[in-house]
Motif scaffolding. Structure first.
Motif, short mmCIF file in Angstrom:
data_model
loop_
_atom_site.label_atom_id
_atom_site.label_comp_id
_atom_site.label_asym_id
_atom_site.label_seq_id
_atom_site.Cartn_x
_atom_site.Cartn_y
_atom_site.Cartn_z
N PHE A 494 28.43 -20.51 12.17
CA PHE A 494 28.39 -21.02 13.35
C PHE A 494 28.23 -22.60 13.32
O PHE A 494 27.37 -22.94 12.37
N PHE A 495 28.74 -23.29 14.10
CA PHE A 495 28.70 -24.72 14.11
C PHE A 495 28.40 -25.40 15.29
O PHE A 495 28.25 -24.73 16.26
N ASN A 496 27.89 -26.64 15.42
CA ASN A 496 27.52 -27.43 16.40
C ASN A 496 28.81 -27.91 17.33
O ASN A 496 29.73 -27.66 16.77
N ALA A 497 28.62 -28.33 18.37
CA ALA A 497 29.69 -28.40 19.32
C ALA A 497 30.78 -29.76 18.72
O ALA A 497 31.55 -29.82 19.26
N ASP A 498 30.08 -30.28 17.85
CA ASP A 498 30.82 -31.70 17.53
C ASP A 498 31.94 -31.23 16.37
O ASP A 498 32.65 -32.16 16.00
N MET A 499 31.95 -30.27 15.79
CA MET A 499 32.63 -30.00 14.66
C MET A 499 34.03 -29.34 15.09
O MET A 499 34.10 -28.75 16.08
N ASP A 500 34.92 -29.96 14.36
CA ASP A 500 36.24 -29.57 14.71
C ASP A 500 36.76 -28.25 13.86
O ASP A 500 36.54 -28.59 12.62
N LEU A 501 37.04 -27.25 14.35
CA LEU A 501 37.31 -26.16 13.58
C LEU A 501 38.90 -25.67 13.80
O LEU A 501 39.20 -24.60 13.38
N THR A 502 39.76 -26.78 13.89
CA THR A 502 41.11 -26.45 13.68
C THR A 502 41.83 -26.64 12.50
O THR A 502 41.28 -27.46 11.83
N GLY A 503 42.77 -26.22 12.27
CA GLY A 503 43.70 -26.40 11.09
C GLY A 503 42.69 -26.33 9.86
O GLY A 503 41.94 -25.18 9.83
N SER A 504 42.94 -27.18 8.80
CA SER A 504 42.24 -27.11 7.69
C SER A 504 40.77 -27.72 7.68
O SER A 504 40.12 -27.35 6.62
N CYS A 505 40.57 -28.17 8.82
CA CYS A 505 39.11 -28.67 9.10
C CYS A 505 38.19 -27.22 8.76
O CYS A 505 37.04 -27.54 8.39
N TYR A 506 38.87 -25.98 9.06
CA TYR A 506 37.85 -24.84 8.99
C TYR A 506 38.77 -23.91 7.89
O TYR A 506 39.67 -23.44 8.19
N THR A 507 38.28 -23.87 6.70
CA THR A 507 39.11 -23.25 5.64
C THR A 507 38.06 -22.13 5.11
O THR A 507 36.99 -22.84 4.81
N ASN A 508 38.30 -21.26 4.94
CA ASN A 508 37.45 -19.99 4.58
C ASN A 508 37.98 -19.61 3.15
O ASN A 508 39.10 -18.94 3.37
N HIS A 509 37.39 -19.73 2.23
CA HIS A 509 38.02 -19.50 0.80
C HIS A 509 37.71 -17.94 0.76
O HIS A 509 36.58 -17.56 0.73
N VAL A 510 38.74 -17.48 -0.17
CA VAL A 510 38.58 -15.87 -0.39
C VAL A 510 37.47 -15.83 -0.99
O VAL A 510 36.71 -14.64 -1.00
N LEU A 511 37.00 -16.73 -2.03
CA LEU A 511 35.87 -16.39 -3.04
C LEU A 511 34.74 -17.02 -2.42
O LEU A 511 33.48 -16.52 -2.46
N TYR A 512 34.74 -18.26 -2.13
CA TYR A 512 33.47 -19.17 -1.81
C TYR A 512 33.26 -19.45 -0.21
O TYR A 512 32.47 -20.01 0.18
#
Length: 522
Positions: A494-512
């Protein structure tokens, strides 16, 4: 939960300012990754410690500090790596081949929970007992930059092990004691500037990091500074993000707030399912769980769907050791909920009056799971059931100490790397049981299972035949019932409204999981 705060305006998809991350304290009480405050469970790897090889997406191993992936001998017992030239730690100390054996020896001296990964190296067993001399199976040449590792027997997951943080080198002179408050220098894009146990820490850019030396296998990262604050209350943490004080919430939102998040903040969260398992361990050395029928009764006597509801419906019920994302997974259903059958098994054991203490830590929703278990044990016929809830900072080392004699309790597991050995060998191989920092909380020690794990450990590749054999091991474990597995959990970022969650800005790593080093502002 971790708080981010930008201190200057930055252009889109960059983060030039100070990043604040209030973080759940249960597994961050030590920032020395060799320390036993958390077996692994380092769900968020700090972007400072890096190994000779590296899993950028968690599933593909690429060379990092090494020029190329290890060369493996025909018999599968010798691994050779060569260091890239010109590498240095964040304090300017050159990275040397000899740092690797010193690092592994330091793991053993610290009694790190990661030492089991290296037990197959020739000479490691002797060194683990004496803590003197050196591990004979690691030979280095600083001039040539080579590291040669000799194993006692082939090991199919050893390249994965070389990519864990337990193998990430530190200078050979690093003291064999917790360095959390005086962090060891780093080789990754960031370094730990400071850390205060139970309060937080600060990460800044590593001035010696040069991605051109590393084949582009690790990004530079976006934030210039990352500040970690440890906040234990998930409700407070969530509200701070909603208010815009913080940028990301490491905590899982309280179940009673999920509806609000989904309806009002639909564009501010992401869901993901890491490879994980939640389970109740049953110590086969302690009464009444030395009786397999009692362990089976517990499996019959818990309603896994009810446990999923306790976790806000975020997850799927399971009996398996391996998660459903694994190609070796074959769904098991040996213990459908049947309270009457559980009662009959307990009645037959003549053990209903045996005192039972259920162990758990004091964080997140997990205590509600053991409260449910306590209630169900009572319904099964046990008449003397209590709970023991301890501080999360010491929970895992407490139940991992044989002197505790923990009968039954809560545990979870998040993969260190995507291989069945990380589940079965670490958690269920009776040959790896230790007196302290034991990960096999059930003390499961079934010779047929041990032998099959050891046999499959020698297989260099995972193919359809080997995958089917791992699925059979999963079934054998369920039949012996050292655990009552119940949940593959789903999580929310969960993020605040100012965060960019598009493209590589949100990367969810398989391990971490969430890679906060790639975070961006809108």
């Amino acid at each position: 939960m971790r708080r981010w705060r930008a201190e200057e305006q930055c252009r889109r998809r960059q983060y030039c300012g100070d990043v604040h991350r209030p973080e759940l304290g249960r597994r961050d009480d030590s920032k020395d990754v060799r320390q036993p405050s958390d077996r692994v469970r380092h769900r968020h790897r700090l972007p400072g410690s890096r190994a000779f090889v590296h899993p950028p997406d968690g599933a593909t191993i690429v060379p990092y500090l090494a020029k190329e992936l290890p060369k493996v001998s025909a018999d599968g017992k010798t691994y050779t790596l060569t260091l890239r030239k010109g590498l240095s730690y964040s304090d300017g100390t050159p990275v040397k081949a000899s740092d690797f054996p010193a690092t592994i020896e330091r793991d053993f001296k610290l009694d790190s929970p990661g030492v089991g990964f290296f037990a197959n190296i020739a000479g490691a067993d002797t060194f683990s007992k004496t803590k003197k001399g050196h591990i004979s199976g690691i030979v280095t040449d600083n001039a040539a930059g080579t590291i040669t590792i000799k194993l006692n027997s082939p090991q199919g997951d050893f390249v994965n092990i070389l990519a864990t943080e337990f193998a990430a080198p530190v200078p050979a002179k690093t003291p064999a004691k917790d360095q959390s408050t005086t962090p060891a220098p780093a080789t990754g894009p960031y370094m730990i500037q400071s850390f205060k146990p139970n309060k937080g820490g600060v990460l800044v850019r590593n001035p010696k990091f040069d991605d051109s030396l590393l084949g582009g296998n690790v990004p530079k990262g976006n934030p210039d500074k990352i500040t970690i604050d440890i906040i234990s209350d998930p409700t407070i943490a969530l509200q701070r993000v909603i208010n815009g004080q913080d940028d990301w919430n490491y905590h899982q939102p309280p179940p009673d707030r999920l509806g609000t998040i989904q309806s009002k903040y639909a564009d501010q969260y992401k869901t993901y399912i890491p490879a994980n398992l939640y389970y109740f361990f049953m110590n086969v050395r302690e009464k009444p769980f030395d009786d397999p029928n009692v362990r089976k009764a517990v499996n019959f006597g818990i309603d896994r769907a009810a446990l999923v509801r306790i976790y806000g419906g975020l997850g799927t019920p399971t009996e398996n050791v391996m998660p459903p994302t694994y190609p070796q997974y074959k769904k098991l259903n040996l213990y459908p909920y049947n309270l009457a059958k559980a009662k009959a098994l307990i009645k037959g054991c003549n053990c209903a009056s045996t005192p039972i203490v259920i162990w758990n830590h004091d964080r997140d929703i997990d205590p509600k799971a053991t409260a449910y278990l306590a209630d169900q044990l009572g319904k099964m016929g046990f008449t003397n059931v209590k709970q023991k809830i301890v501080n999360a900072a010491v929970y895992w080392t407490t139940i991992g100490n044989q002197a505790t004699k923990a009968q039954i309790g809560f545990a979870d597991w998040f993969q260190d790397y995507p291989h069945p050995l990380d589940w079965f060998d670490v958690l269920l191989n009776g040959k790896r049981i230790t007196q302290t920092h034991n990960n096999n909380y059930a003390n499961a020690n079934f010779p047929a299972i041990n032998n099959q794990i050891d046999k499959l450990k020698k297989e260099p590749l995972l193919n359809a035949k080997i995958n089917a054999e791992w699925a059979q091991v999963d079934k054998q474990v369920d039949q012996n019932a050292p655990w009552a597995a119940f949940l593959n959990r789903q999580f929310i970022d969960f993020f605040n409204a100012d965060m960019d969650l598009t493209g590589s800005c949100y990367t969810n790593h398989v391990l971490y999981t969430f890679d906060f080093a790639l975070a961006c502002k809108k």
